[in-house]
Motif scaffolding. Structure first.
Motif, PDB file in Angstrom:
ATOM      1  N   VAL A 120       0.868  -1.191   0.000  1.00 54.43           N
ATOM      2  CA  VAL A 120       0.000   0.000   0.000  1.00 54.43           C
ATOM      3  C   VAL A 120       0.897   1.231   0.000  1.00 54.43           C
ATOM      4  CG1 VAL A 120      -1.824   1.260   1.181  1.00 54.43           C
ATOM      5  CG2 VAL A 120      -1.776  -1.251   1.271  1.00 54.43           C
ATOM      6  N   ASP A 121       0.914   1.938  -1.106  1.00 55.59           N
ATOM      7  CA  ASP A 121       1.803   3.088  -1.229  1.00 55.59           C
ATOM      8  C   ASP A 121       1.236   4.290  -0.491  1.00 55.59           C
ATOM      9  OD1 ASP A 121       0.343   4.824  -3.656  1.00 55.59           O
ATOM     10  OD2 ASP A 121       0.007   2.663  -3.760  1.00 55.59           O
ATOM     11  N   ASP A 122       2.114   5.219  -0.156  1.00 52.02           N
ATOM     12  CA  ASP A 122       1.709   6.400   0.605  1.00 52.02           C
ATOM     13  C   ASP A 122       0.760   7.291  -0.190  1.00 52.02           C
ATOM     14  OD1 ASP A 122       3.220   5.517   2.712  1.00 52.02           O
ATOM     15  OD2 ASP A 122       4.939   6.820   2.287  1.00 52.02           O
ATOM     16  N   ALA A 123       0.896   7.286  -1.511  1.00 53.60           N
ATOM     17  CA  ALA A 123      -0.010   8.102  -2.331  1.00 53.60           C
ATOM     18  C   ALA A 123      -1.450   7.618  -2.182  1.00 53.60           C
ATOM     19  CB  ALA A 123       0.423   8.051  -3.794  1.00 53.60           C
ATOM     20  N   THR A 124      -1.638   6.304  -2.084  1.00 50.83           N
ATOM     21  CA  THR A 124      -2.989   5.777  -1.867  1.00 50.83           C
ATOM     22  C   THR A 124      -3.527   6.222  -0.515  1.00 50.83           C
ATOM     23  OG1 THR A 124      -2.617   3.846  -3.265  1.00 50.83           O
ATOM     24  CG2 THR A 124      -4.355   3.667  -1.615  1.00 50.83           C
ATOM     25  N   LEU A 125      -2.680   6.143   0.509  1.00 51.72           N
ATOM     26  CA  LEU A 125      -3.117   6.568   1.839  1.00 51.72           C
ATOM     27  C   LEU A 125      -3.483   8.043   1.876  1.00 51.72           C
ATOM     28  CD1 LEU A 125      -0.621   4.607   4.119  1.00 51.72           C
ATOM     29  CD2 LEU A 125      -3.035   4.105   3.715  1.00 51.72           C
ATOM     30  N   GLU A 126      -2.844   8.837   1.064  1.00 52.45           N
ATOM     31  CA  GLU A 126      -3.168  10.266   1.013  1.00 52.45           C
ATOM     32  C   GLU A 126      -4.612  10.489   0.570  1.00 52.45           C
ATOM     33  OE1 GLU A 126      -1.445  12.816   1.930  1.00 52.45           O
ATOM     34  OE2 GLU A 126       0.653  12.174   2.021  1.00 52.45           O
ATOM     35  N   SER A 127      -5.145   9.558  -0.220  1.00 51.94           N
ATOM     36  CA  SER A 127      -6.497   9.732  -0.764  1.00 51.94           C
ATOM     37  C   SER A 127      -7.559   8.967   0.025  1.00 51.94           C
ATOM     38  CB  SER A 127      -6.538   9.275  -2.223  1.00 51.94           C
ATOM     39  OG  SER A 127      -6.290   7.883  -2.319  1.00 51.94           O
ATOM     40  N   VAL A 128      -7.135   8.228   1.056  1.00 54.65           N
ATOM     41  CA  VAL A 128      -8.051   7.396   1.832  1.00 54.65           C
ATOM     42  C   VAL A 128      -8.512   8.146   3.079  1.00 54.65           C
ATOM     43  CG1 VAL A 128      -8.104   5.358   3.332  1.00 54.65           C
ATOM     44  CG2 VAL A 128      -7.259   5.168   1.002  1.00 54.65           C
ATOM     45  N   GLU A 129      -9.794   8.001   3.390  1.00 62.18           N
ATOM     46  CA  GLU A 129     -10.362   8.639   4.575  1.00 62.18           C
ATOM     47  C   GLU A 129     -10.350   7.721   5.790  1.00 62.18           C
ATOM     48  OE1 GLU A 129     -14.683  10.464   6.023  1.00 62.18           O
ATOM     49  OE2 GLU A 129     -14.217  10.311   3.886  1.00 62.18           O
ATOM     50  N   VAL A 130     -10.670   6.436   5.580  1.00 58.35           N
ATOM     51  CA  VAL A 130     -10.783   5.475   6.681  1.00 58.35           C
ATOM     52  C   VAL A 130      -9.914   4.255   6.381  1.00 58.35           C
ATOM     53  CG1 VAL A 130     -12.329   3.998   8.026  1.00 58.35           C
ATOM     54  CG2 VAL A 130     -13.158   6.195   7.150  1.00 58.35           C
ATOM     55  N   VAL A 131      -9.115   3.831   7.366  1.00 58.43           N
ATOM     56  CA  VAL A 131      -8.369   2.573   7.305  1.00 58.43           C
ATOM     57  C   VAL A 131      -8.901   1.680   8.408  1.00 58.43           C
ATOM     58  CG1 VAL A 131      -6.123   1.465   7.617  1.00 58.43           C
ATOM     59  CG2 VAL A 131      -6.293   3.570   6.277  1.00 58.43           C
ATOM     60  N   ALA A 132      -9.344   0.469   8.040  1.00 56.98           N
ATOM     61  CA  ALA A 132      -9.944  -0.459   9.001  1.00 56.98           C
ATOM     62  C   ALA A 132      -9.077  -1.699   9.150  1.00 56.98           C
ATOM     63  CB  ALA A 132     -11.350  -0.853   8.548  1.00 56.98           C
ATOM     64  N   VAL A 133      -8.770  -2.075  10.397  1.00 55.52           N
ATOM     65  CA  VAL A 133      -7.978  -3.271  10.691  1.00 55.52           C
ATOM     66  C   VAL A 133      -8.635  -4.022  11.833  1.00 55.52           C
ATOM     67  CG1 VAL A 133      -5.820  -2.202   9.905  1.00 55.52           C
ATOM     68  CG2 VAL A 133      -6.450  -2.065  12.321  1.00 55.52           C
ATOM     69  N   GLY A 134      -8.218  -5.305  11.989  1.00 57.70           N
ATOM     70  CA  GLY A 134      -8.787  -6.135  13.038  1.00 57.70           C
ATOM     71  C   GLY A 134      -7.738  -6.820  13.880  1.00 57.70           C
ATOM     72  N   GLY A 135      -8.199  -7.494  14.926  1.00 53.53           N
ATOM     73  CA  GLY A 135      -7.291  -8.064  15.913  1.00 53.53           C
ATOM     74  C   GLY A 135      -6.625  -9.359  15.510  1.00 53.53           C
ATOM     75  N   ALA A 267     -19.493   2.730   6.062  1.00 49.92           N
ATOM     76  CA  ALA A 267     -20.304   3.371   5.030  1.00 49.92           C
ATOM     77  C   ALA A 267     -20.932   4.659   5.557  1.00 49.92           C
ATOM     78  CB  ALA A 267     -21.376   2.413   4.530  1.00 49.92           C
ATOM     79  N   GLY A 268     -21.429   4.605   6.805  1.00 52.97           N
ATOM     80  CA  GLY A 268     -22.030   5.799   7.402  1.00 52.97           C
ATOM     81  C   GLY A 268     -21.022   6.902   7.647  1.00 52.97           C
ATOM     82  N   LEU A 269     -19.802   6.525   8.047  1.00 51.18           N
ATOM     83  CA  LEU A 269     -18.740   7.516   8.237  1.00 51.18           C
ATOM     84  C   LEU A 269     -18.418   8.223   6.922  1.00 51.18           C
ATOM     85  CD1 LEU A 269     -16.304   5.560  10.592  1.00 51.18           C
ATOM     86  CD2 LEU A 269     -17.370   7.764  11.121  1.00 51.18           C
ATOM     87  N   VAL A 270     -18.247   7.437   5.870  1.00 48.42           N
ATOM     88  CA  VAL A 270     -17.915   8.006   4.567  1.00 48.42           C
ATOM     89  C   VAL A 270     -19.043   8.905   4.067  1.00 48.42           C
ATOM     90  CG1 VAL A 270     -17.523   7.412   2.141  1.00 48.42           C
ATOM     91  CG2 VAL A 270     -16.331   6.153   3.942  1.00 48.42           C
ATOM     92  N   ASP A 271     -20.280   8.497   4.349  1.00 48.03           N
ATOM     93  CA  ASP A 271     -21.428   9.275   3.888  1.00 48.03           C
ATOM     94  C   ASP A 271     -21.736  10.475   4.773  1.00 48.03           C
ATOM     95  OD1 ASP A 271     -21.676   7.455   1.867  1.00 48.03           O
ATOM     96  OD2 ASP A 271     -23.361   6.372   2.739  1.00 48.03           O
ATOM     97  N   GLY A 272     -21.051  10.585   5.926  1.00 48.54           N
ATOM     98  CA  GLY A 272     -21.286  11.704   6.823  1.00 48.54           C
ATOM     99  C   GLY A 272     -22.616  11.642   7.552  1.00 48.54           C
ATOM    100  N   ASP A 273     -23.094  10.430   7.858  1.00 51.07           N
ATOM    101  CA  ASP A 273     -24.386  10.267   8.518  1.00 51.07           C
ATOM    102  C   ASP A 273     -24.368  10.809   9.942  1.00 51.07           C
ATOM    103  OD1 ASP A 273     -25.348   9.039   6.272  1.00 51.07           O
ATOM    104  OD2 ASP A 273     -25.268   7.003   7.084  1.00 51.07           O
ATOM    105  N   ALA A 274     -25.509  11.297  10.377  1.00 48.84           N
ATOM    106  CA  ALA A 274     -25.689  11.673  11.775  1.00 48.84           C
ATOM    107  C   ALA A 274     -25.659  10.420  12.644  1.00 48.84           C
ATOM    108  CB  ALA A 274     -27.017  12.409  11.956  1.00 48.84           C
ATOM    109  N   PRO A 275     -25.325  10.546  13.938  1.00 48.04           N
ATOM    110  CA  PRO A 275     -25.189   9.358  14.799  1.00 48.04           C
ATOM    111  C   PRO A 275     -26.409   8.450  14.807  1.00 48.04           C
ATOM    112  CG  PRO A 275     -24.314  11.283  15.914  1.00 48.04           C
ATOM    113  CD  PRO A 275     -24.962  11.785  14.660  1.00 48.04           C
ATOM    114  N   GLU A 276     -27.591   9.036  14.914  1.00 46.19           N
ATOM    115  CA  GLU A 276     -28.793   8.211  14.981  1.00 46.19           C
ATOM    116  C   GLU A 276     -28.985   7.410  13.693  1.00 46.19           C
ATOM    117  OE1 GLU A 276     -29.426  12.028  17.355  1.00 46.19           O
ATOM    118  OE2 GLU A 276     -28.614  11.467  15.386  1.00 46.19           O
ATOM    119  N   ASP A 277     -28.781   8.066  12.544  1.00 44.55           N
ATOM    120  CA  ASP A 277     -28.935   7.379  11.266  1.00 44.55           C
ATOM    121  C   ASP A 277     -27.857   6.321  11.076  1.00 44.55           C
ATOM    122  OD1 ASP A 277     -31.139   8.921  10.613  1.00 44.55           O
ATOM    123  OD2 ASP A 277     -29.951  10.427   9.546  1.00 44.55           O
ATOM    124  N   LEU A 278     -26.641   6.632  11.492  1.00 44.99           N
ATOM    125  CA  LEU A 278     -25.537   5.695  11.329  1.00 44.99           C
ATOM    126  C   LEU A 278     -25.787   4.430  12.151  1.00 44.99           C
ATOM    127  CD1 LEU A 278     -21.785   6.712  11.306  1.00 44.99           C
ATOM    128  CD2 LEU A 278     -22.552   4.555  12.243  1.00 44.99           C
TER     129      LEU A 278
END
Length: 311
Positions: A120-135, A267-278
């Motif tokens: 994953v190059d740094d240029a891609t990370l520059e354009s990404v809003e959310v990075v998700a990882v797990g345990g 999806a809700g984070l990217v869409d900017g949903d309000a907490p209740e809707d999210l």
């Protein structure tokens, strides 16, 4: 392709039993694609928010099955590394009479253990809003170091890091506590289940969880729905919100429901949903995923989610 989301972690095969009960008594299984990050990635694609996906997939027959599945779901293969030297991790699922599940893993030096996030190059990370990882990727080296490297590079470039501990004690061969705490210190948004609160490295109360991360905590509570606790730095400011979930009378399999919820959060984070809707949306995604067998195969599209919300 340009995406606002990058998901990183394991892809494996789940074997789903044909009947509930202890694993020793199960006579036949259905093969299903799985792995929490893979579930989240496909869940996002079905919600029309296709992410980048960084994973390591073997070239054995199970690996070919997984690679074909990702391709069919529209997941780009740019950061999916094919490993010809190792086998695919397998997880055998056992179900209780309430459709809840337990996992038995066959995962020794498998492809996913050798996750390579340097692709994953740094240029891609520059354009990404959310990075998700797990345990699961934190449970063993070299995937652990690779995951931390990705998270640290992502944070340096302003990405929001979402972490799901997804604690599986049988996969850890050292003390998980320090590793989990290290990741929490690099986490903006934590997704955690009420079951996870008894695991190592996590504060046992929600307020402690919020103190341990930068912005927000999503706490799933099974049939009781989910809560969102947030600090001033979160996208919604400080506050606490709750949604009671959706009743599903025809629950078949809860495998992957938490991952479906995570996909709904992102999806809700990217869409900017309000907490209740999210919260309502993420709960509906999770509820819809329980109406058929498997993890990836049960993930809903937006029409299925809408039907749940209309009940």
């Amino acid at each position: 392709m340009d995406s606002e989301v990058l998901v990183a972690g394991e892809t494996l095969v789940d074997f789903i039993p044909d009947a509930p009960g202890p694993l020793a008594g199960v006579e036949s299984f259905s093969r299903r694609p799985g792995g929490a990050p893979a579930n989240v990635a496909v869940g996002l694609a079905r919600l029309d928010r296709t992410p980048w996906f960084c994973s390591a997939v073997a070239t054995d027959p199970f690996g070919e099955f997984l690679a074909s599945t990702l391709d069919e779901e529209g997941i780009p293969d740019r950061f999916v590394v094919r490993d010809p030297d190792r086998q695919t991790a397998l997880a055998f699922v056992s179900h209780g009479t309430d459709a809840d599940r337990e996992f038995t893993f066959y995962r020794s030096d498998t492809a996913d253990v050798h996750l390579d996030t340097s692709v994953v190059d740094d240029a891609t990370l520059e354009s990404v809003e959310v990075v998700a990882v797990g345990g699961v990727s934190l449970s063993v080296e070299p995937a652990r170091s690779a995951t931390f490297d990705l998270v640290e590079r992502a944070r340096a470039r302003g990405c929001l890091v979402l972490f799901d501990p997804n604690y599986r004690p049988e996969l850890w061969h050292d003390d998980p506590g320090p590793v989990i705490r290290r990741m929490l210190a690099r986490t903006d948004v934590l997704k955690v289940s009420d079951e996870d609160l008894s695991g190592p490295g996590l504060p046992s109360d929600p307020s402690g969880l919020l103190d341990a991360v930068d912005d927000a905590v999503f706490l799933t509570e099974g049939g009781a729905g989910a809560r969102l606790l947030a600090d001033d730095g979160s996208p919604w400011g400080a506050g606490e919100w709750r949604h009671g979930g959706f009743r599903v009378d025809d629950v078949v399999d809860t495998t992957g429901a938490g991952d479906a919820f995570t996909a709904g959060i992102i999806a809700g984070l990217v869409d900017g949903d309000a907490p209740e809707d999210l919260l309502a949306f993420a709960n509906a995604v999770a509820a819809a995923s329980t109406t058929s067998r498997g993890a990836v195969t049960a993930l809903p599209d937006r029409d299925a989610v809408a039907r749940i919300r209309e009940r």
